[in-house]
Write a protein that holds these residues in place. Structure first.
Motif, PDB file in Angstrom:
ATOM      1  N   SER A  78       0.807  -1.089  -0.032  1.00 31.03           N
ATOM      2  CA  SER A  78       0.063   0.116   0.081  1.00 31.03           C
ATOM      3  C   SER A  78       0.881   1.216   0.052  1.00 31.03           C
ATOM      4  CB  SER A  78      -0.999  -0.008   1.144  1.00 31.03           C
ATOM      5  OG  SER A  78      -1.942  -0.949   0.962  1.00 31.03           O
ATOM      6  N   GLY A 131       4.349   1.158   1.063  1.00 31.41           N
ATOM      7  CA  GLY A 131       5.754   0.894   1.092  1.00 31.41           C
ATOM      8  C   GLY A 131       6.487   1.207   2.481  1.00 31.41           C
ATOM      9  N   GLY A 182       1.187   4.238   4.662  1.00 33.37           N
ATOM     10  CA  GLY A 182       0.123   3.895   3.806  1.00 33.37           C
ATOM     11  C   GLY A 182      -1.113   3.469   5.074  1.00 33.37           C
ATOM     12  N   GLN A 191      -2.437  -3.521  10.897  1.00 35.61           N
ATOM     13  CA  GLN A 191      -1.895  -4.050  12.200  1.00 35.61           C
ATOM     14  C   GLN A 191      -2.413  -3.529  13.400  1.00 35.61           C
ATOM     15  OE1 GLN A 191       2.008  -2.876  10.554  1.00 35.61           O
ATOM     16  NE2 GLN A 191       1.497  -0.889  11.324  1.00 35.61           N
ATOM     17  N   MET A 239      -1.156   2.662  15.639  1.00 41.28           N
ATOM     18  CA  MET A 239      -1.092   3.615  16.662  1.00 41.28           C
ATOM     19  C   MET A 239      -0.870   4.967  16.084  1.00 41.28           C
ATOM     20  SD  MET A 239       2.251   2.570  19.130  1.00 41.28           S
ATOM     21  CE  MET A 239       1.815   0.891  19.838  1.00 41.28           C
ATOM     22  N   TYR A 249       4.460  -5.088  19.113  1.00 44.91           N
ATOM     23  CA  TYR A 249       3.500  -4.443  18.187  1.00 44.91           C
ATOM     24  C   TYR A 249       3.921  -4.873  16.666  1.00 44.91           C
ATOM     25  CZ  TYR A 249       1.144  -0.737  15.461  1.00 44.91           C
ATOM     26  OH  TYR A 249       0.398  -0.190  14.398  1.00 44.91           O
TER      27      TYR A 249
END
Ligand SMILES: Cc1cc2nc3c(=O)[nH]c(=O)nc-3n(C[C@H](O)[C@H](O)[C@H](O)COP(=O)(O)OP(=O)(O)OC[C@H]3O[C@@H](n4cnc5c(N)ncnc54)[C@H](O)[C@@H]3O)c2cc1C
Length: 501
Positions: free
Chosen positions: A64, A66, A150, A157, A160, A439
């Motif tokens: 998306s 990079g 992106g 994920q 944050m 994370y």
């Protein structure tokens, strides 16, 4: 019409540029060579590229923005689908109406629906582009801090984003997604439709078993921004972090709290000095409203003395913050990022555990971060259960603690790779013993294996991956040797297994 380049017939330098040109990190493993590169311009192009991979028996990788640190989008022998040019202007994705009302405008590249306050955009849209669009409509989206990340990788994920500590994870503002599945079908996913895939889209990260082609996102009112900054000599690190940790849980709900060590210009010094900066960034409707909490922090008798620079309630903006973030993460550099959520039950002296990492940065461009996550981290995230599966705020994202710690090692010469990588990994070896997990966004599974989800959520996620992508068509998690496939990640502390040998 998509641009498709095949490894065996394309001009090698054109192919190389297509494959790596949009990868942010210049520390690149060029031994990974895809079978084909596809610059998708439409959803139909994505469907065609997945079908091509299927017919050739190869995998699909997705890009998306990079900005994955480890270059997750570039995978050996895969069809790389680059969504950078995805333009949804002329498309209407065939999406049935849903009861949740969560679907925003059905067409267009980025579309804001005034009635629902939902914006719909392609995954290659960045925080900067989205917020420039929303600003004109008096709205914002709490996307990533870096302007050019992106939304695709960021939201999958967890994300944050701005003031995550209080406003929650960015993926909690995803109301639905449109997905091209591993068998090349277009589906709409929300809390009531393909709910398991929607659950996975909020926290699976690069192991999502499909290609998201559009996000539908809940926006929030655009607010003014004011920031107080306190810079101290790094020798004061433990005192400064202990103070930030003490004020964070009860601080104002619109204030983001961060501690960063970095080389910074200091009044009266010619050279940049290693400092620890305590940052308080408040989002409010007026200056008066913002000054109230910032004054409380400024006048806190516990605030350490001896700052080399103090800035109180300075007006700022998303544009300004994006500019500063981009300066801290310069282009055409080599990066190694790592992270851990530190135990927050009071059994760990967090400043003591982090002191060495913050104080021994290996280059002058590197920085270390403590990002306060409390009180978001105190909210229980419902697990998927046999009844009421996937509802009530449940999401794959399930790893959290009050203390997010990350290292961003930055350098520019290949000859420094070994030293900079070793420093980062050595630091993590000590810190990870005091961590509950990590994370996905700042991780690299080729080097470090740890926990990324609760045990239950991790198992559920791997099950959903197998259901939607039984053949491992979508590349998934890039581990050492790129072998994880349909199995996904073990979601275990590697150090524990080594200790028990
Ligand atoms: C300078 C910088 C600043 C950052 N700041 C933040 C921050 O403030 N907060 C934060 O949470 N993270 C941050 N990150 C981490 C960043 O969010 C992750 O690296 C994220 O994966 C980048 O998303 P991308 O789409 O740009 O990356 P890409 O490299 O394009 O994508 C990464 C991987 O995600 C998956 N993916 C991406 N898009 C799709 C899709 N449409 N469908 C299916 N799978 C997809 C694929 O596996 C892909 O290979 C930052 C990273 C950088 C480099």
């Amino acid at each position: 019409m998509a641009v498709i380049l095949l490894r065996d017939s394309a001009d090698p330098s054109t192919f190389q540029e297509a494959v790596w040109g949009r990868v942010f990190n210049h520390r690149r493993d060029v031994s990974r060579v895809p079978f084909a590169f596809c610059a998708a311009r439409s959803v139909s192009d994505v469907v065609a590229a997945v079908s091509l991979a299927k017919s050739r028996g190869c995998r699909v990788s997705v890009r998306s923005g990079g900005h994955s640190w480890a270059g997750w989008s570039v995978r050996s022998d895969a069809v790389l689908i680059d969504l950078g040019d995805l333009d949804l202007t002329s498309e209407i994705i065939p999406v049935p109406e849903t009861k949740d009302g969560g679907r925003g405008g059905g067409r267009g590249r980025t579309v804001y629906d005034e009635a629902t306050k939902i914006v719909s955009c392609p995954p290659s849209c960045t925080g900067r582009i989205l917020n420039a669009y929303l600003k004109e409509r008096g709205r914002m989206f709490a996307g990533g801090h870096c302007p050019d990340v992106g939304l695709g990788g960021f939201l999958l994920q967890g994300g944050m984003g701005w003031n995550c500590k209080n406003w929650g994870w960015a993926c909690e503002s995803v109301s639905s997604v449109d997905v091209v599945t591993a068998d090349a079908k277009v589906v709409h996913c929300s809390a009531v439709e393909n709910a398991d895939l929607f659950w996975a889209a909020r926290g699976s990260g690069p192991g999502f078993p499909g290609v998201v082609v559009r996000f539908h996102l809940m926006t929030r009112p655009l607010l003014q921004m004011y920031q107080s900054l306190y810079f101290y000599p790094i020798t004061e690190f433990k005192k400064v972090l202990a103070w930030e940790i003490s004020v964070a849980p009860t601080a104002d709900k619109d204030t983001e709290i961060v501690g960063v060590s970095a080389y910074t210009p200091v009044p009266g010094k010619d050279e940049k000095e290693l400092t620890i900066m305590a940052s308080f960034l408040t989002f409010k409707s007026t200056r008066e409203e913002a000054e109230l909490p910032l004054k409380g922090i400024h006048d806190d008798p516990q605030r350490p003395k001896g700052a080399v620079l103090e800035i109180f309630a300075q007006e700022t903006s998303l544009d300004n913050e994006y500019y500063l973030q981009a300066s801290s993460n310069p282009e055409q550099h080599r990066y190694c990022a790592e992270n851990a959520y530190i135990v927050d039950d009071g059994s760990v002296d967090v400043p003591a555990v982090l002191e060495e990492s913050f104080s021994t940065l290996p280059t002058k461009k590197s920085f270390a971060l403590w990002f306060s996550m409390s009180p978001t981290s105190k909210r229980p995230i419902p697990s998927p259960g046999p009844t009421g599966h996937y509802g009530g705020g449940s999401m794959a994202l399930s790893m959290q603690s009050d203390h997010y710690f990350a290292l961003y090692t930055v350098w520019d010469k290949p000859e420094d790779d070994k030293r900079c990588m070793s420093w980062t990994h050595e630091r993590m070896k000590t810190v990870e013993r005091h961590a509950v997990g990590s994370y996905l966004g700042d991780a690299d599974f080729q080097y470090r294996r740890t926990r990324f989800w609760s045990t239950e959520a991790g198992e559920e996620l791997m099950k959903i991956r197998r259901k939607w992508d039984p053949e491992g068509r979508i590349c998934g998690y890039l581990d050492d040797g790129d072998k994880s496939g349909v199995d996904g990640l073990a979601n275990k502390f590697e150090w524990l297994a080594l200790d028990n040998k």
